[in-house]
Design an enzyme around this catalytic site. Structure first.
Site, PDB file in Angstrom:
ATOM      1  N   SER A 142       0.831  -1.223   0.000  1.00 26.88           N
ATOM      2  CA  SER A 142       0.000   0.000   0.000  1.00 26.88           C
ATOM      3  C   SER A 142       0.851   1.252   0.000  1.00 26.88           C
ATOM      4  O   SER A 142       1.957   1.263   0.561  1.00 26.88           O
ATOM      5  CB  SER A 142      -0.877   0.001   1.259  1.00 26.88           C
ATOM      6  N   TYR A 155      -1.562  -0.452  10.230  1.00 27.93           N
ATOM      7  CA  TYR A 155      -1.837  -1.009   8.891  1.00 27.93           C
ATOM      8  C   TYR A 155      -0.591  -0.851   8.009  1.00 27.93           C
ATOM      9  O   TYR A 155      -0.135  -1.808   7.368  1.00 27.93           O
ATOM     10  CB  TYR A 155      -3.039  -0.269   8.288  1.00 27.93           C
TER      11      TYR A 155
HETATM   12  N1  LIG Z   1      -8.671  -0.406  -1.526  1.00 29.26           N
HETATM   13  C1  LIG Z   1      -7.599   0.316  -1.299  1.00 29.26           C
HETATM   14  O1  LIG Z   1      -7.661   1.560  -1.292  1.00 29.26           O
HETATM   15  C2  LIG Z   1      -6.263  -0.363  -1.058  1.00 29.26           C
HETATM   16  C3  LIG Z   1      -5.122   0.445  -1.073  1.00 29.26           C
HETATM   17  C4  LIG Z   1      -3.885  -0.151  -0.851  1.00 29.26           C
HETATM   18  C5  LIG Z   1      -3.799  -1.511  -0.619  1.00 29.26           C
HETATM   19  N2  LIG Z   1      -4.928  -2.268  -0.591  1.00 29.26           N
HETATM   20  C6  LIG Z   1      -4.772  -3.704  -0.328  1.00 29.26           C
HETATM   21  O2  LIG Z   1      -5.351  -4.419  -1.383  1.00 29.26           O
HETATM   22  C7  LIG Z   1      -5.675  -5.731  -0.925  1.00 29.26           C
HETATM   23  C8  LIG Z   1      -7.066  -6.104  -1.436  1.00 29.26           C
HETATM   24  O3  LIG Z   1      -8.024  -5.282  -0.792  1.00 29.26           O
HETATM   25  P1  LIG Z   1      -9.236  -4.583  -1.567  1.00 29.26           P
HETATM   26  O4  LIG Z   1      -8.976  -3.131  -1.529  1.00 29.26           O
HETATM   27  O5  LIG Z   1      -9.478  -5.258  -2.829  1.00 29.26           O
HETATM   28  O6  LIG Z   1     -10.419  -4.825  -0.500  1.00 29.26           O
HETATM   29  P2  LIG Z   1     -11.614  -5.890  -0.432  1.00 29.26           P
HETATM   30  O7  LIG Z   1     -12.547  -5.678  -1.539  1.00 29.26           O
HETATM   31  O8  LIG Z   1     -12.121  -5.774   0.966  1.00 29.26           O
HETATM   32  O9  LIG Z   1     -10.867  -7.268  -0.621  1.00 29.26           O
HETATM   33  C9  LIG Z   1     -10.160  -7.868   0.436  1.00 29.26           C
HETATM   34  C10 LIG Z   1     -10.070  -9.342   0.147  1.00 29.26           C
HETATM   35  O10 LIG Z   1      -9.306  -9.951   1.202  1.00 29.26           O
HETATM   36  C11 LIG Z   1     -10.027 -11.086   1.630  1.00 29.26           C
HETATM   37  N3  LIG Z   1      -9.710 -11.422   3.018  1.00 29.26           N
HETATM   38  C12 LIG Z   1      -9.841 -10.667   4.124  1.00 29.26           C
HETATM   39  N4  LIG Z   1      -9.477 -11.380   5.202  1.00 29.26           N
HETATM   40  C13 LIG Z   1      -9.116 -12.601   4.767  1.00 29.26           C
HETATM   41  C14 LIG Z   1      -8.660 -13.792   5.378  1.00 29.26           C
HETATM   42  N5  LIG Z   1      -8.489 -13.887   6.711  1.00 29.26           N
HETATM   43  N6  LIG Z   1      -8.383 -14.869   4.603  1.00 29.26           N
HETATM   44  C15 LIG Z   1      -8.551 -14.808   3.272  1.00 29.26           C
HETATM   45  N7  LIG Z   1      -8.978 -13.729   2.618  1.00 29.26           N
HETATM   46  C16 LIG Z   1      -9.265 -12.641   3.366  1.00 29.26           C
HETATM   47  C17 LIG Z   1     -11.487 -10.773   1.418  1.00 29.26           C
HETATM   48  O11 LIG Z   1     -12.217 -11.980   1.216  1.00 29.26           O
HETATM   49  P3  LIG Z   1     -13.125 -12.721   2.294  1.00 29.26           P
HETATM   50  O12 LIG Z   1     -13.747 -11.678   3.175  1.00 29.26           O
HETATM   51  O13 LIG Z   1     -14.120 -13.440   1.418  1.00 29.26           O
HETATM   52  O14 LIG Z   1     -12.221 -13.663   3.010  1.00 29.26           O
HETATM   53  C18 LIG Z   1     -11.435  -9.997   0.113  1.00 29.26           C
HETATM   54  O15 LIG Z   1     -11.456 -10.885  -0.975  1.00 29.26           O
HETATM   55  C19 LIG Z   1      -5.542  -5.698   0.583  1.00 29.26           C
HETATM   56  O16 LIG Z   1      -4.331  -6.317   0.965  1.00 29.26           O
HETATM   57  C20 LIG Z   1      -5.499  -4.212   0.889  1.00 29.26           C
HETATM   58  O17 LIG Z   1      -4.806  -3.950   2.094  1.00 29.26           O
HETATM   59  C21 LIG Z   1      -6.168  -1.721  -0.826  1.00 29.26           C
END
Ligand SMILES: NC(=O)c1ccc[n+]([C@@H]2O[C@H](COP(=O)([O-])OP(=O)(O)OC[C@H]3O[C@@H](n4cnc5c(N)ncnc54)[C@H](OP(=O)(O)O)[C@@H]3O)[C@@H](O)[C@H]2O)c1
Length: 246
Positions: A142, A155
């Protein structure tokens, strides 16, 4: 191997957001994908749609906090597709808040998912990559770890721990077998705000995501770019954020 066609790619956190978009894009470009997350019914729907468009996709219920689940995810790729070319360690949660809130449980959950989850994937896939003679770890970190801002310290710490881990692995893998890539997204419009417990903070982040967050598909394209390079080319870090993000 060059390109994406035919590669076997396992993706954690594939049930929504960046992971889902990555699964769809890579499958569209000919990868065979194995989708992992806890919400298996969402995974099954996504896999069904991918197969409906002529792609190849399998699902595996995966809680990344459990090392056995990562072994099963990787095992599914090996059993069904006979190898694993890429592991995208993307699952993550964001229990952000000021350090002074002392949310020890939230901190532990972030360490369990964001850091330990990546380590579990590494432990499951590294022996296979070494046996095959090739393999690629892609992680979603991130920009929170590049520009440290209030409420995101823990985080960001979990994300920077993963960044450090990838660089360490890279230094230990200069024999050309393992590639490592850290993708640093800024604001992306996903469901990540759902894991924020602080109601006010959650609605502020939701507003920012809606107002200027980029589409998850933009991050998926960055991941695809790293994967499609020839084996002797390693994309170490990609930062991808909204043009208007400060
Ligand atoms: N959105 C942003 O602005 C942003 C920015 C920088 C980095 N990121 C990173 O991008 C990555 C993806 O996040 P996203 O933004 O796409 O959010 P999201 O839509 O909430 O996706 C998060 C994913 O992680 C899974 N997850 C959460 N806890 C888990 C666990 N214990 N075991 C397995 N899977 C798990 C969720 O699936 P289930 O709930 O079905 O398990 C979901 O598929 C994350 O690492 C996040 O920190 C996001």
């Amino acid at each position: 191997m060059t390109g994406i066609e035919g590669k076997v790619v396992a993706i954690t956190g594939a049930s929504s957001g960046i992971g889902e978009a990555t699964a769809r894009l890579l499958a569209e470009r000919g990868a065979r994908v194995v989708l992992g997350a806890r919400r298996v019914e969402r995974l099954d729907d996504i896999a069904l749609e991918i197969r409906g468009h002529g792609g190849e996709a399998l699902t595996c219920r995966t809680d990344v906090a459990r090392s056995v689940d990562l072994e099963r995810l990787v095992g599914t790729a090996i059993d069904q597709f006979h190898r694993l070319d890429v592991l995208v360690s993307n699952a993550g949660i964001s229990k952000i808040g000021p350090i002074s809130d002392l949310d020890v449980d939230g901190w532990s959950s972030m360490i369990d998912v964001n850091l330990r989850g990546v380590l579990h994937g590494l432990a499951a896939a590294l022996p296979i990559f070494r046996r095959q003679g090739h393999g690629h770890f892609v992680t979603t970190v991130s920009t929170a770890g590049l520009k440290i801002v209030p409420t995101m310290a823990v985080y960001a710490a979990t994300k920077n721990a993963v960044r450090t881990l990838m660089e360490g692995l890279r230094q230990e893998s200069t024999d050309g077998v393992v590639r490592t890539t850290s993708i640093s997204p800024g604001f992306v419009d996903t469901q990540l705000d759902g894991s924020i417990d602080d109601v006010e903070l959650r609605s502020r982040i939701r507003r920012d995501m809606t107002d200027f967050g980029i589409a998850p598909a933009a991050v998926a394209r960055a991941i695809a770019f790293a994967i499609e390079q020839p084996d002797d080319v390693e994309i170490g870090d990609i930062t991808i954020r909204p043009t208007v993000q400060g």
